[in-house]
Write a protein that holds these residues in place. Sequence first.
Motif, mmCIF file in Angstrom:
data_model
loop_
_atom_site.group_PDB
_atom_site.id
_atom_site.type_symbol
_atom_site.label_atom_id
_atom_site.label_comp_id
_atom_site.label_asym_id
_atom_site.label_seq_id
_atom_site.Cartn_x
_atom_site.Cartn_y
_atom_site.Cartn_z
ATOM 1 N N TRP A 9 0.819 -1.229 -0.013
ATOM 2 C CA TRP A 9 0.095 -0.113 -0.090
ATOM 3 C C TRP A 9 0.834 1.232 -0.110
ATOM 4 C CZ3 TRP A 9 -5.155 -0.399 -0.772
ATOM 5 C CH2 TRP A 9 -5.594 -1.716 -0.491
ATOM 6 N N HIS A 10 0.436 2.408 -1.015
ATOM 7 C CA HIS A 10 1.289 3.478 -0.697
ATOM 8 C C HIS A 10 0.201 4.479 -0.220
ATOM 9 C CE1 HIS A 10 4.723 1.784 -2.480
ATOM 10 N NE2 HIS A 10 4.172 1.552 -3.700
ATOM 11 N N ARG A 11 0.447 5.492 0.641
ATOM 12 C CA ARG A 11 -0.298 6.400 1.058
ATOM 13 C C ARG A 11 0.009 7.601 0.268
ATOM 14 N NH1 ARG A 11 -1.205 7.568 7.349
ATOM 15 N NH2 ARG A 11 -0.401 5.375 7.470
ATOM 16 N N HIS A 12 -1.134 8.193 0.289
ATOM 17 C CA HIS A 12 -0.940 9.658 -0.684
ATOM 18 C C HIS A 12 -2.255 10.537 -0.335
ATOM 19 C CE1 HIS A 12 2.248 8.532 -3.496
ATOM 20 N NE2 HIS A 12 1.642 7.398 -3.494
ATOM 21 N N GLY A 13 -2.228 11.833 -0.838
ATOM 22 C CA GLY A 13 -3.257 12.729 -0.589
ATOM 23 C C GLY A 13 -3.619 13.004 0.591
ATOM 24 N N ASP A 14 -4.596 13.622 1.091
ATOM 25 C CA ASP A 14 -5.000 14.002 2.428
ATOM 26 C C ASP A 14 -6.434 13.893 2.637
ATOM 27 O OD1 ASP A 14 -6.350 16.316 1.381
ATOM 28 O OD2 ASP A 14 -4.339 17.100 0.962
ATOM 29 N N ARG A 15 -6.823 14.381 3.741
ATOM 30 C CA ARG A 15 -8.170 14.054 4.192
ATOM 31 C C ARG A 15 -9.256 15.069 3.539
ATOM 32 N NH1 ARG A 15 -9.664 17.185 9.521
ATOM 33 N NH2 ARG A 15 -8.060 18.947 9.559
ATOM 34 N N THR A 16 -8.776 15.837 2.446
ATOM 35 C CA THR A 16 -9.608 16.477 1.843
ATOM 36 C C THR A 16 -10.284 15.739 0.356
ATOM 37 O OG1 THR A 16 -8.076 17.478 0.351
ATOM 38 C CG2 THR A 16 -8.488 18.661 2.248
ATOM 39 N N ASN A 17 -9.496 14.604 0.149
ATOM 40 C CA ASN A 17 -9.836 14.012 -1.106
ATOM 41 C C ASN A 17 -11.083 13.107 -0.909
ATOM 42 O OD1 ASN A 17 -6.347 13.428 -1.113
ATOM 43 N ND2 ASN A 17 -7.376 14.514 -2.391
ATOM 44 N N GLN A 18 -11.940 12.917 -2.061
ATOM 45 C CA GLN A 18 -13.181 12.327 -2.023
ATOM 46 C C GLN A 18 -13.304 11.439 -3.257
ATOM 47 O OE1 GLN A 18 -15.546 13.436 -0.260
ATOM 48 N NE2 GLN A 18 -14.237 15.095 0.852
ATOM 49 N N PRO A 19 -14.202 10.303 -3.123
ATOM 50 C CA PRO A 19 -14.402 9.581 -4.134
ATOM 51 C C PRO A 19 -14.279 10.113 -5.585
ATOM 52 C CG PRO A 19 -15.336 8.623 -2.266
ATOM 53 C CD PRO A 19 -15.173 10.023 -1.994
ATOM 54 N N TRP A 67 -7.965 -3.482 2.965
ATOM 55 C CA TRP A 67 -6.757 -3.586 3.465
ATOM 56 C C TRP A 67 -6.458 -5.061 3.941
ATOM 57 C CZ3 TRP A 67 -2.770 0.093 4.427
ATOM 58 C CH2 TRP A 67 -1.824 -0.463 5.217
ATOM 59 N N GLY A 68 -7.188 -5.501 4.675
ATOM 60 C CA GLY A 68 -7.123 -6.872 5.288
ATOM 61 C C GLY A 68 -6.995 -8.079 3.935
ATOM 62 N N GLN A 69 -7.568 -7.816 3.115
ATOM 63 C CA GLN A 69 -7.646 -8.802 1.966
ATOM 64 C C GLN A 69 -6.366 -8.720 1.076
ATOM 65 O OE1 GLN A 69 -11.285 -9.206 -0.010
ATOM 66 N NE2 GLN A 69 -12.373 -7.675 1.064
ATOM 67 N N MET A 70 -5.494 -7.844 1.185
ATOM 68 C CA MET A 70 -4.068 -7.865 0.450
ATOM 69 C C MET A 70 -3.008 -8.076 1.417
ATOM 70 S SD MET A 70 -5.570 -7.201 -2.239
ATOM 71 C CE MET A 70 -4.441 -6.914 -3.231
ATOM 72 N N ARG A 71 -2.140 -9.261 0.915
ATOM 73 C CA ARG A 71 -0.964 -9.726 1.617
ATOM 74 C C ARG A 71 -0.076 -8.849 1.219
ATOM 75 N NH1 ARG A 71 1.220 -14.451 1.078
ATOM 76 N NH2 ARG A 71 0.121 -14.785 -0.823
ATOM 77 N N ARG A 72 0.641 -7.972 2.095
ATOM 78 C CA ARG A 72 1.741 -7.283 1.432
ATOM 79 C C ARG A 72 3.375 -7.670 1.417
ATOM 80 N NH1 ARG A 72 1.520 -3.150 5.955
ATOM 81 N NH2 ARG A 72 0.410 -4.592 7.141
ATOM 82 N N SER A 73 4.099 -7.518 0.798
ATOM 83 C CA SER A 73 5.572 -7.810 0.718
ATOM 84 C C SER A 73 6.393 -7.409 1.917
ATOM 85 C CB SER A 73 6.214 -7.103 -0.665
ATOM 86 O OG SER A 73 6.056 -5.835 -0.546
ATOM 87 N N SER A 74 7.169 -8.268 2.090
ATOM 88 C CA SER A 74 8.121 -7.751 3.385
ATOM 89 C C SER A 74 9.033 -6.962 2.952
ATOM 90 C CB SER A 74 8.574 -9.157 3.909
ATOM 91 O OG SER A 74 9.669 -9.800 3.017
ATOM 92 N N ASP A 75 9.756 -6.232 4.086
ATOM 93 C CA ASP A 75 10.959 -5.488 3.540
ATOM 94 C C ASP A 75 11.872 -6.411 2.770
ATOM 95 O OD1 ASP A 75 9.781 -3.557 5.119
ATOM 96 O OD2 ASP A 75 11.063 -3.853 6.781
ATOM 97 N N ALA A 76 12.166 -7.371 3.055
ATOM 98 C CA ALA A 76 13.245 -8.127 2.332
ATOM 99 C C ALA A 76 12.640 -8.324 0.920
ATOM 100 C CB ALA A 76 13.429 -9.522 3.083
ATOM 101 N N GLN A 77 11.514 -8.701 0.670
ATOM 102 C CA GLN A 77 11.028 -8.995 -0.673
ATOM 103 C C GLN A 77 11.065 -7.533 -1.499
ATOM 104 O OE1 GLN A 77 7.109 -10.593 0.832
ATOM 105 N NE2 GLN A 77 7.980 -12.573 -0.029
ATOM 106 N N ARG A 78 10.537 -6.603 -0.806
ATOM 107 C CA ARG A 78 10.815 -5.155 -1.639
ATOM 108 C C ARG A 78 12.409 -4.959 -2.053
ATOM 109 N NH1 ARG A 78 6.930 -3.988 2.055
ATOM 110 N NH2 ARG A 78 8.402 -2.854 3.513
ATOM 111 N N LEU A 79 13.296 -5.335 -1.167
ATOM 112 C CA LEU A 79 14.711 -5.116 -1.584
ATOM 113 C C LEU A 79 14.928 -6.165 -2.824
ATOM 114 C CD1 LEU A 79 16.580 -4.704 1.727
ATOM 115 C CD2 LEU A 79 15.862 -2.885 -0.122
#
Length: 141
Positions: A52-62, A98-110
Amino acid sequence: MGQHHPGECSCPECRTRARLAAPTLYGFIGRRAGEPETAQQVFAWCPWCANWHRHGDRTNQPGDVLHRSPHCATGTPGPYEETGYLIAVTNIPLSEVWGQMRRSSDAQRLAIGDGRVTPAIERLRAQLLPILRPQHHGGRT
Ligand SMILES: [Zn+2]
Ligand SMILES: [Zn+2]
């Protein structure tokens, strides 16, 4: 190639050219458990680094479409580096996906940054966001 180049130059013309060529990710509004309401942002699932990458702010809308530079923590530039990506903000809350996606580990990202893609990484990358399942795209179940 002169000094004007998408990804390296931030003049309006280069930003427009980058936007035209940028791939689109889906964004989900929400915040991590335990964070205050002011921490609400847009989270986009990145299929390259499987995170997951976090962007934007709380003013963003669908319905908003954000043009952002990638936040892939792989140590080397990835495929989104030159154009950035567009984030199409959906009306699906982050908490539903969020909970439905399995994220890569730090080692996997490297490993991704080094070009060492393992079968486990392939499986992480192949995960479908709920919004990408066939029933959302005219498929019949
Ligand atoms: Zn330029
Ligand atoms: Zn990424």
